[in-house]
Motif scaffolding. Structure first.
Motif, PDB file in Angstrom:
ATOM      1  N   ASP A 146     -11.418 -22.580 -18.646  1.00 21.92           N
ATOM      2  CA  ASP A 146     -10.746 -22.426 -17.355  1.00 21.92           C
ATOM      3  C   ASP A 146      -9.969 -21.117 -17.339  1.00 21.92           C
ATOM      4  O   ASP A 146      -8.825 -21.052 -17.775  1.00 21.92           O
ATOM      5  N   LYS A 147     -10.580 -20.070 -16.863  1.00 23.38           N
ATOM      6  CA  LYS A 147      -9.951 -18.753 -16.850  1.00 23.38           C
ATOM      7  C   LYS A 147      -8.820 -18.640 -15.831  1.00 23.38           C
ATOM      8  O   LYS A 147      -8.032 -17.700 -15.857  1.00 23.38           O
ATOM      9  N   SER A 148      -8.742 -19.627 -14.918  1.00 23.45           N
ATOM     10  CA  SER A 148      -7.695 -19.549 -13.902  1.00 23.45           C
ATOM     11  C   SER A 148      -6.308 -19.653 -14.512  1.00 23.45           C
ATOM     12  O   SER A 148      -5.334 -19.146 -13.940  1.00 23.45           O
ATOM     13  N   ILE A 149      -6.202 -20.296 -15.669  1.00 26.23           N
ATOM     14  CA  ILE A 149      -4.878 -20.416 -16.288  1.00 26.23           C
ATOM     15  C   ILE A 149      -4.400 -19.082 -16.846  1.00 26.23           C
ATOM     16  O   ILE A 149      -3.244 -18.945 -17.227  1.00 26.23           O
ATOM     17  N   LEU A 150      -5.296 -18.098 -16.907  1.00 28.87           N
ATOM     18  CA  LEU A 150      -4.902 -16.769 -17.371  1.00 28.87           C
ATOM     19  C   LEU A 150      -4.426 -15.873 -16.229  1.00 28.87           C
ATOM     20  O   LEU A 150      -3.910 -14.784 -16.479  1.00 28.87           O
ATOM     21  N   THR A 151      -4.605 -16.319 -15.000  1.00 33.73           N
ATOM     22  CA  THR A 151      -4.160 -15.530 -13.858  1.00 33.73           C
ATOM     23  C   THR A 151      -2.643 -15.595 -13.756  1.00 33.73           C
ATOM     24  O   THR A 151      -2.054 -16.676 -13.734  1.00 33.73           O
ATOM     25  N   ARG A 152      -2.011 -14.454 -13.670  1.00 36.39           N
ATOM     26  CA  ARG A 152      -0.550 -14.416 -13.577  1.00 36.39           C
ATOM     27  C   ARG A 152      -0.095 -14.984 -12.234  1.00 36.39           C
ATOM     28  O   ARG A 152      -0.620 -14.627 -11.186  1.00 36.39           O
ATOM     29  N   GLN A 153       0.896 -15.857 -12.304  1.00 36.81           N
ATOM     30  CA  GLN A 153       1.437 -16.494 -11.108  1.00 36.81           C
ATOM     31  C   GLN A 153       2.696 -15.759 -10.642  1.00 36.81           C
ATOM     32  O   GLN A 153       3.473 -15.281 -11.472  1.00 36.81           O
ATOM     33  N   PRO A 154       2.921 -15.676  -9.332  1.00 34.90           N
ATOM     34  CA  PRO A 154       4.122 -14.994  -8.831  1.00 34.90           C
ATOM     35  C   PRO A 154       5.386 -15.606  -9.432  1.00 34.90           C
ATOM     36  O   PRO A 154       5.505 -16.829  -9.568  1.00 34.90           O
ATOM     37  N   ALA A 155       6.324 -14.746  -9.776  1.00 32.88           N
ATOM     38  CA  ALA A 155       7.567 -15.219 -10.393  1.00 32.88           C
ATOM     39  C   ALA A 155       8.245 -16.275  -9.535  1.00 32.88           C
ATOM     40  O   ALA A 155       8.760 -17.280 -10.049  1.00 32.88           O
ATOM     41  N   ALA A 156       8.255 -16.064  -8.211  1.00 25.38           N
ATOM     42  CA  ALA A 156       8.898 -17.026  -7.317  1.00 25.38           C
ATOM     43  C   ALA A 156       8.264 -18.405  -7.435  1.00 25.38           C
ATOM     44  O   ALA A 156       8.957 -19.434  -7.410  1.00 25.38           O
ATOM     45  N   LYS A 157       6.956 -18.447  -7.584  1.00 28.28           N
ATOM     46  CA  LYS A 157       6.245 -19.717  -7.726  1.00 28.28           C
ATOM     47  C   LYS A 157       6.591 -20.376  -9.058  1.00 28.28           C
ATOM     48  O   LYS A 157       6.754 -21.607  -9.131  1.00 28.28           O
ATOM     49  N   VAL A 158       6.704 -19.584 -10.113  1.00 26.94           N
ATOM     50  CA  VAL A 158       7.052 -20.129 -11.428  1.00 26.94           C
ATOM     51  C   VAL A 158       8.456 -20.720 -11.395  1.00 26.94           C
ATOM     52  O   VAL A 158       8.710 -21.800 -11.956  1.00 26.94           O
ATOM     53  N   TYR A 159       9.368 -20.052 -10.713  1.00 32.40           N
ATOM     54  CA  TYR A 159      10.717 -20.596 -10.555  1.00 32.40           C
ATOM     55  C   TYR A 159      10.677 -21.934  -9.811  1.00 32.40           C
ATOM     56  O   TYR A 159      11.266 -22.930 -10.246  1.00 32.40           O
ATOM     57  N   LEU A 165       3.513 -24.750 -25.343  1.00 32.35           N
ATOM     58  CA  LEU A 165       2.436 -25.672 -25.700  1.00 32.35           C
ATOM     59  C   LEU A 165       2.973 -26.879 -26.471  1.00 32.35           C
ATOM     60  O   LEU A 165       2.563 -28.020 -26.229  1.00 32.35           O
ATOM     61  N   SER A 166       3.912 -26.635 -27.384  1.00 34.48           N
ATOM     62  CA  SER A 166       4.526 -27.742 -28.123  1.00 34.48           C
ATOM     63  C   SER A 166       5.277 -28.660 -27.160  1.00 34.48           C
ATOM     64  O   SER A 166       5.196 -29.893 -27.270  1.00 34.48           O
ATOM     65  N   ALA A 167       6.019 -28.057 -26.229  1.00 38.81           N
ATOM     66  CA  ALA A 167       6.745 -28.852 -25.234  1.00 38.81           C
ATOM     67  C   ALA A 167       5.778 -29.666 -24.383  1.00 38.81           C
ATOM     68  O   ALA A 167       6.034 -30.844 -24.064  1.00 38.81           O
ATOM     69  N   ASN A 168       4.652 -29.067 -23.998  1.00 40.27           N
ATOM     70  CA  ASN A 168       3.651 -29.787 -23.222  1.00 40.27           C
ATOM     71  C   ASN A 168       3.155 -31.030 -23.958  1.00 40.27           C
ATOM     72  O   ASN A 168       2.937 -32.082 -23.357  1.00 40.27           O
ATOM     73  N   LEU A 205       0.688 -25.911 -18.078  1.00 40.58           N
ATOM     74  CA  LEU A 205       1.511 -27.111 -18.156  1.00 40.58           C
ATOM     75  C   LEU A 205       0.767 -28.261 -18.816  1.00 40.58           C
ATOM     76  O   LEU A 205       1.175 -29.415 -18.707  1.00 40.58           O
ATOM     77  N   SER A 206      -0.292 -27.945 -19.547  1.00 36.83           N
ATOM     78  CA  SER A 206      -1.101 -28.968 -20.194  1.00 36.83           C
ATOM     79  C   SER A 206      -1.002 -28.862 -21.711  1.00 36.83           C
ATOM     80  O   SER A 206      -0.922 -27.758 -22.269  1.00 36.83           O
ATOM     81  N   ALA A 207      -1.056 -30.012 -22.369  1.00 39.15           N
ATOM     82  CA  ALA A 207      -1.104 -30.021 -23.832  1.00 39.15           C
ATOM     83  C   ALA A 207      -2.484 -29.641 -24.340  1.00 39.15           C
ATOM     84  O   ALA A 207      -2.636 -29.211 -25.486  1.00 39.15           O
ATOM     85  N   THR A 208      -3.490 -29.774 -23.497  1.00 40.53           N
ATOM     86  CA  THR A 208      -4.867 -29.466 -23.900  1.00 40.53           C
ATOM     87  C   THR A 208      -5.547 -28.615 -22.835  1.00 40.53           C
ATOM     88  O   THR A 208      -6.452 -29.074 -22.133  1.00 40.53           O
ATOM     89  N   PRO A 209      -5.106 -27.379 -22.669  1.00 43.17           N
ATOM     90  CA  PRO A 209      -5.724 -26.521 -21.651  1.00 43.17           C
ATOM     91  C   PRO A 209      -7.184 -26.234 -21.992  1.00 43.17           C
ATOM     92  O   PRO A 209      -7.548 -26.107 -23.160  1.00 43.17           O
ATOM     93  N   CYS A 246      -5.054 -19.388 -31.407  1.00 44.70           N
ATOM     94  CA  CYS A 246      -6.234 -18.563 -31.197  1.00 44.70           C
ATOM     95  C   CYS A 246      -5.812 -17.111 -31.032  1.00 44.70           C
ATOM     96  O   CYS A 246      -4.640 -16.789 -31.062  1.00 44.70           O
ATOM     97  N   GLU A 247      -6.780 -16.255 -30.814  1.00 42.02           N
ATOM     98  CA  GLU A 247      -6.479 -14.834 -30.665  1.00 42.02           C
ATOM     99  C   GLU A 247      -5.534 -14.586 -29.513  1.00 42.02           C
ATOM    100  O   GLU A 247      -4.634 -13.774 -29.587  1.00 42.02           O
ATOM    101  N   SER A 248      -5.750 -15.265 -28.404  1.00 40.51           N
ATOM    102  CA  SER A 248      -4.837 -15.166 -27.273  1.00 40.51           C
ATOM    103  C   SER A 248      -3.910 -16.368 -27.311  1.00 40.51           C
ATOM    104  O   SER A 248      -4.349 -17.495 -27.238  1.00 40.51           O
ATOM    105  N   ASP A 249      -2.611 -16.120 -27.440  1.00 36.43           N
ATOM    106  CA  ASP A 249      -1.670 -17.219 -27.644  1.00 36.43           C
ATOM    107  C   ASP A 249      -1.475 -18.055 -26.396  1.00 36.43           C
ATOM    108  O   ASP A 249      -1.004 -19.188 -26.488  1.00 36.43           O
ATOM    109  N   LEU A 250      -1.799 -17.533 -25.251  1.00 37.60           N
ATOM    110  CA  LEU A 250      -1.632 -18.325 -24.037  1.00 37.60           C
ATOM    111  C   LEU A 250      -2.544 -19.538 -24.042  1.00 37.60           C
ATOM    112  O   LEU A 250      -2.135 -20.650 -23.763  1.00 37.60           O
ATOM    113  N   ASN A 251      -3.826 -19.315 -24.376  1.00 39.03           N
ATOM    114  CA  ASN A 251      -4.774 -20.427 -24.278  1.00 39.03           C
ATOM    115  C   ASN A 251      -5.074 -21.026 -25.648  1.00 39.03           C
ATOM    116  O   ASN A 251      -6.151 -21.527 -25.903  1.00 39.03           O
ATOM    117  N   GLN A 252      -4.086 -20.946 -26.546  1.00 38.64           N
ATOM    118  CA  GLN A 252      -4.290 -21.504 -27.873  1.00 38.64           C
ATOM    119  C   GLN A 252      -4.497 -23.012 -27.784  1.00 38.64           C
ATOM    120  O   GLN A 252      -3.768 -23.716 -27.120  1.00 38.64           O
TER     121      GLN A 252
END
Length: 437
Positions: free
Chosen positions: A153-166, A105-108, A145-149, A17-23
């Motif tokens: 759900d706009k919450s998946i576009l919110t940036r998460q703290p780097a420490a949390k991602v680690y 997304l492929s890995a998911n 972390l989903s194969a079918t986001p 899609c236009e935004s690759d994050l939520n493709q």
């Protein structure tokens, strides 16, 4: 012949899609009906290719190893908002950003649907590697972390703290990969147990968690012989297409000119050689000076061409990009031991085979008699050993030596890079830009 790319069948993951994050590609809803996820896993590997040239430019051109010449690209050598301008952010950061999320997304898809344990382990490795690259480049990032986001759900576009991602993604994913994989695929270029161990140790080092990194690095070193890994006899034997997947390589992103690498207008090797018009004669004089401080260092002639003011470590367009090699493991282990209280003699002895291979004398523990001196010696050794391998800038950031090594005071906003403006706009502002840009 490249083992992964040649047989790629990209299936549904090629769409976006236009935004690759939520493709969510049109066939995504049917993904659970697939009987084999090998091709989807290959797609996850394939998308890593587009991260390489931007990563190389971020790692060496942002630091004191390489220079940009043609406007507006010298913004890489400055530390201000100009790096986020126009073509720069879209050309360098969008392919990096968007294709890593495609790899995720492929890995998911593989993680959610495959029943083959090894495939799932490799997918966890690639997802962890993707998020590790994203966090190092951008800091806080969005997480899916989903194969079918859900597109709603706009919450998946919110940036998460780097420490949390680690803590919640990168470290757990590498741990799963370590448990699921063995080392039988090392020679094929696929993810392996020892590569996952090495990458996880590198994650701990990036976070300054030396106590966690040291035993893991020791495991890699102790297991290297059984995995048929170790330093190549000659530094020059590590590089070049003929040496791809050699016994020093824990993991590399594979390239083949027969496969579109998704960054088709340029490639990392051409930037270092000065063949791209944006960086003719790109060699930073500071790197020449660093090599000249070690007369007779055999790495110099393999790495740089002083007469023509360019880098020469990378040659063929088919040459793989080395993500992690054994010399890096040794250097990280020395650093981890130094930071956790080992003696200078113990620490510096780990560097001996690296320096001996380079044709220079080993370091004297009697003169490097403080933790600070040893720390600086290791950083200097990393620069020469890993020059033009996309490591330098990220080493300066994680060791807190940006100002000292760059010779100027750099605002910490510019330790990370700008989020592609196209992603910010496509998200309706849900994805925010990094401060300073």
């Amino acid at each position: 012949m490249k083992n992964i790319g040649i047989y790629l069948v990209l299936l549904f993951t090629i769409a976006s899609c236009e935004s690759d994050l939520n493709q969510v590609p049109p066939l995504e809803a049917e993904s659970s009906s697939l009987k084999s996820y090998a091709e989807v896993l290959n797609a996850a590997y394939h998308y890593q290719q587009a991260s390489v040239t931007p990563l190389a430019v971020m790692g060496d051109f942002r630091a004191d190893n390489m220079l940009m010449k043609e406007a507006p690209y010298p913004a890489f050598d400055r530390f201000d908002k100009d790096l986020a301008g126009g073509d720069l952010v879209e050309q360098f950061f969008r392919p990096f950003y968007s294709n890593l999320y495609k790899s995720i997304l492929s890995a998911n898809n593989v993680i959610d649907n495959s029943t083959v344990a090894k495939e799932v382990g490799e997918a966890h490795f690639l997802r962890a590697l993707s998020y590790f690259k994203l966090v190092k480049a951008f800091g806080d990032v969005t997480v899916n972390l989903s194969a079918t986001p859900s597109l709603s759900d706009k919450s998946i576009l919110t940036r998460q703290p780097a420490a949390k991602v680690y803590e919640e993604v990168i470290i757990p994913d590498f741990l799963v990969a370590i448990s699921a994989l063995d080392n039988s695929s090392l020679s094929s270029g696929r993810a392996s147990k020892i590569a996952a161990q090495g990458m996880l140790a590198k994650v701990y080092m990036q976070r300054g968690d030396f106590a966690s990194a040291a035993p893991l690095l020791a495991e890699v070193i102790n297991g290297a012989s059984a995995a048929k890994l170790g330093l190549r006899p000659n530094f020059s034997d590590v590089f070049g297409e003929a040496n791809d997947l050699n016994s020093e390589i824990l993991y590399a992103t594979q390239f083949s000119t027969s496969i579109n690498d998704l960054y088709s207008f340029s490639q990392f090797s051409e930037w270092f050689k000065g063949n791209d018009t944006k960086s003719p004669n790109p060699l930073d004089p500071d790197l020449i000076t660093a090599f000249d401080a070690n007369p007779g260092d055999l790495r110099k002639d393999v790495t740089i061409d002083v007469a023509n003011n360019k880098g020469k470590k990378w040659g063929s367009l088919d040459q793989d990009w080395i993500e992690l090699r054994y010399a890096d493991i040794l250097l990280l282990y020395a650093e981890a031991l130094n930071e956790t209280g080992s003696s200078a003699a113990t620490v510096l002895s780990i560097l001996d085979p690296i320096r001996t291979r380079a044709g220079i004398s080993v370091l004297d523990a009697a003169s490097l008699d403080t933790k600070e001196k040893v720390r600086k010696a290791i950083l200097d050794e990393r620069r020469l050993e890993l020059a033009l391998e996309g490591q330098r800038w990220f080493d300066l950031v994680r060791t807190g030596t940006v100002d000292a090594e760059m010779g100027q005071t750099v605002n910490t906003n510019f330790y990370v890079f700008p989020i592609p403006n196209s992603e910010v706009l496509a998200s309706g502002g849900a994805i925010t830009q990094n401060p300073g840009y």
